[in-house]
Design a protein around this motif. Sequence first.
Motif, PDB file in Angstrom:
ATOM      1  N   GLU A  26     -48.983  19.888  11.974  1.00  0.00           N
ATOM      2  CA  GLU A  26     -48.904  19.999  10.524  1.00  0.00           C
ATOM      3  C   GLU A  26     -50.283  19.873   9.881  1.00  0.00           C
ATOM      4  OE1 GLU A  26     -46.888  18.275  12.417  1.00  0.00           O
ATOM      5  OE2 GLU A  26     -44.868  19.028  11.978  1.00  0.00           O
ATOM      6  N   VAL A  27     -51.120  18.969  10.401  1.00  0.00           N
ATOM      7  CA  VAL A  27     -52.458  18.805   9.845  1.00  0.00           C
ATOM      8  C   VAL A  27     -53.312  20.036  10.142  1.00  0.00           C
ATOM      9  CG1 VAL A  27     -54.555  17.414   9.911  1.00  0.00           C
ATOM     10  CG2 VAL A  27     -52.323  16.298   9.953  1.00  0.00           C
ATOM     11  N   PHE A  31     -55.364  22.632   7.577  1.00  0.00           N
ATOM     12  CA  PHE A  31     -56.765  23.050   7.736  1.00  0.00           C
ATOM     13  C   PHE A  31     -56.878  24.573   7.810  1.00  0.00           C
ATOM     14  CE2 PHE A  31     -59.892  19.593   9.123  1.00  0.00           C
ATOM     15  CZ  PHE A  31     -59.237  18.596   8.425  1.00  0.00           C
ATOM     16  N   ASP A  32     -55.900  25.222   8.426  1.00  0.00           N
ATOM     17  CA  ASP A  32     -55.974  26.667   8.643  1.00  0.00           C
ATOM     18  C   ASP A  32     -56.172  27.436   7.352  1.00  0.00           C
ATOM     19  OD1 ASP A  32     -55.764  26.640  11.375  1.00  0.00           O
ATOM     20  OD2 ASP A  32     -53.601  26.954  11.419  1.00  0.00           O
ATOM     21  N   ASP A  33     -55.602  26.947   6.246  1.00  0.00           N
ATOM     22  CA  ASP A  33     -55.684  27.655   4.975  1.00  0.00           C
ATOM     23  C   ASP A  33     -56.991  27.398   4.233  1.00  0.00           C
ATOM     24  OD1 ASP A  33     -53.193  28.728   5.382  1.00  0.00           O
ATOM     25  OD2 ASP A  33     -52.147  27.189   4.216  1.00  0.00           O
ATOM     26  N   ARG A  67     -53.421  19.799   0.168  1.00  0.00           N
ATOM     27  CA  ARG A  67     -52.657  20.204   1.348  1.00  0.00           C
ATOM     28  C   ARG A  67     -52.297  18.999   2.215  1.00  0.00           C
ATOM     29  NH1 ARG A  67     -52.194  25.266   3.048  1.00  0.00           N
ATOM     30  NH2 ARG A  67     -50.515  24.217   4.144  1.00  0.00           N
ATOM     31  N   LEU A  68     -53.263  18.074   2.381  1.00  0.00           N
ATOM     32  CA  LEU A  68     -52.986  16.892   3.201  1.00  0.00           C
ATOM     33  C   LEU A  68     -51.977  15.969   2.520  1.00  0.00           C
ATOM     34  CD1 LEU A  68     -56.562  16.078   4.568  1.00  0.00           C
ATOM     35  CD2 LEU A  68     -54.673  17.194   5.759  1.00  0.00           C
ATOM     36  N   ALA A  69     -51.997  15.930   1.178  1.00  0.00           N
ATOM     37  CA  ALA A  69     -51.019  15.116   0.462  1.00  0.00           C
ATOM     38  C   ALA A  69     -49.607  15.645   0.697  1.00  0.00           C
ATOM     39  CB  ALA A  69     -51.347  15.107  -1.034  1.00  0.00           C
ATOM     40  N   LEU A  70     -49.468  16.961   0.777  1.00  0.00           N
ATOM     41  CA  LEU A  70     -48.155  17.540   1.077  1.00  0.00           C
ATOM     42  C   LEU A  70     -47.681  17.131   2.464  1.00  0.00           C
ATOM     43  CD1 LEU A  70     -48.514  21.159  -0.381  1.00  0.00           C
ATOM     44  CD2 LEU A  70     -47.082  19.306  -1.256  1.00  0.00           C
ATOM     45  N   VAL A  71     -48.627  17.102   3.424  1.00  0.00           N
ATOM     46  CA  VAL A  71     -48.279  16.666   4.781  1.00  0.00           C
ATOM     47  C   VAL A  71     -47.808  15.210   4.756  1.00  0.00           C
ATOM     48  CG1 VAL A  71     -49.165  16.224   7.096  1.00  0.00           C
ATOM     49  CG2 VAL A  71     -49.847  18.311   5.885  1.00  0.00           C
ATOM     50  N   GLU A  72     -48.513  14.368   3.989  1.00  0.00           N
ATOM     51  CA  GLU A  72     -48.127  12.948   3.899  1.00  0.00           C
ATOM     52  C   GLU A  72     -46.717  12.791   3.338  1.00  0.00           C
ATOM     53  OE1 GLU A  72     -52.181  10.390   3.329  1.00  0.00           O
ATOM     54  OE2 GLU A  72     -51.501  11.521   1.575  1.00  0.00           O
TER      55      GLU A  72
END
Length: 296
Positions: A26-27, A31-33, A67-72
């Motif tokens: 997921e992380v 990063f990919d985007d 993006r990382l906040a969405l993962v969290e």
Amino acid sequence: MSRTVPSEAAAAWRTSIVVSPEIGDEVQTAFDDIFASVAAFEIEEGGDWVIEGIDRTPPDEAALAARLALVEVMLGVALPAPVVEKVPPTDWLAATYQAFPPLRIGRFFIHGSHIEEAPPPGTIPLCIDAATAFGSGEHPTTEGCLRALDRLSRRRRFRRILDMGCGTGILSFAAARLFHAPVLAADIDPESIRVTRINARINRLSDRITAVVSNGYASRVVAEHGPYDLIIANILARPLMAMADDLRRHLAPGGVAILAGLLDRQAPQVLAAHRLQRLTLQDKISIRGWPTLILG
């Protein structure tokens, strides 16, 4: 795992984050985007992963944070802050070549275009450069699928093959070479399709490979080319489970599916989703915690 890199010596910016293997996929997707080049690797076997993004300009930290906040929120975890640093001028092309030496996986000899040596006798050569799509052979999921194809080729032949989530096309090319059959390569990412078509020409397989953009099985072309007696899907656990019904509907009676992109802990859920479609586990290949499932 690799994506494109700058091709000339230049300063660059590197952003890295250390995460547990359970959330690495997921992380990396986050990063990919954001970055031109993304890599993921274990610090030590079975331990934490480093996800690393490289670009010629400083990262859009606000976009990355979002993006990382969405993962969290999605996973219910707290992530460490990414580390951003400027790295000195580097010949990225040479560094990439050094990072991707030839690989021998079963009967396959996977090499970049910079390798001039002849393939070992009796091997099946596949030319794949690090590019803007996933799949150059070094990740356990790709290796597992290649070994599954090699194993299956010793038991039976396949005439209609679908590679769902084809990336660079490496699994499509391996199947086309093994079974001397046409392969439909599908991916939701138009860039993956562009790369697959280029690689098909490089490997002299354009006559066997049809590459199309498709959101899962939604493309008309995917429906028209089926049903398939072999479906390969090296993606992620959640989309594999979500598409289990689609896979069953596009798989010919007696057909085989190769599934990868999941961790060992995710295998029971992926298998359960496919058992509901009357598909059962026929074989399993596990490499460093990444299983490849062969269903039929």
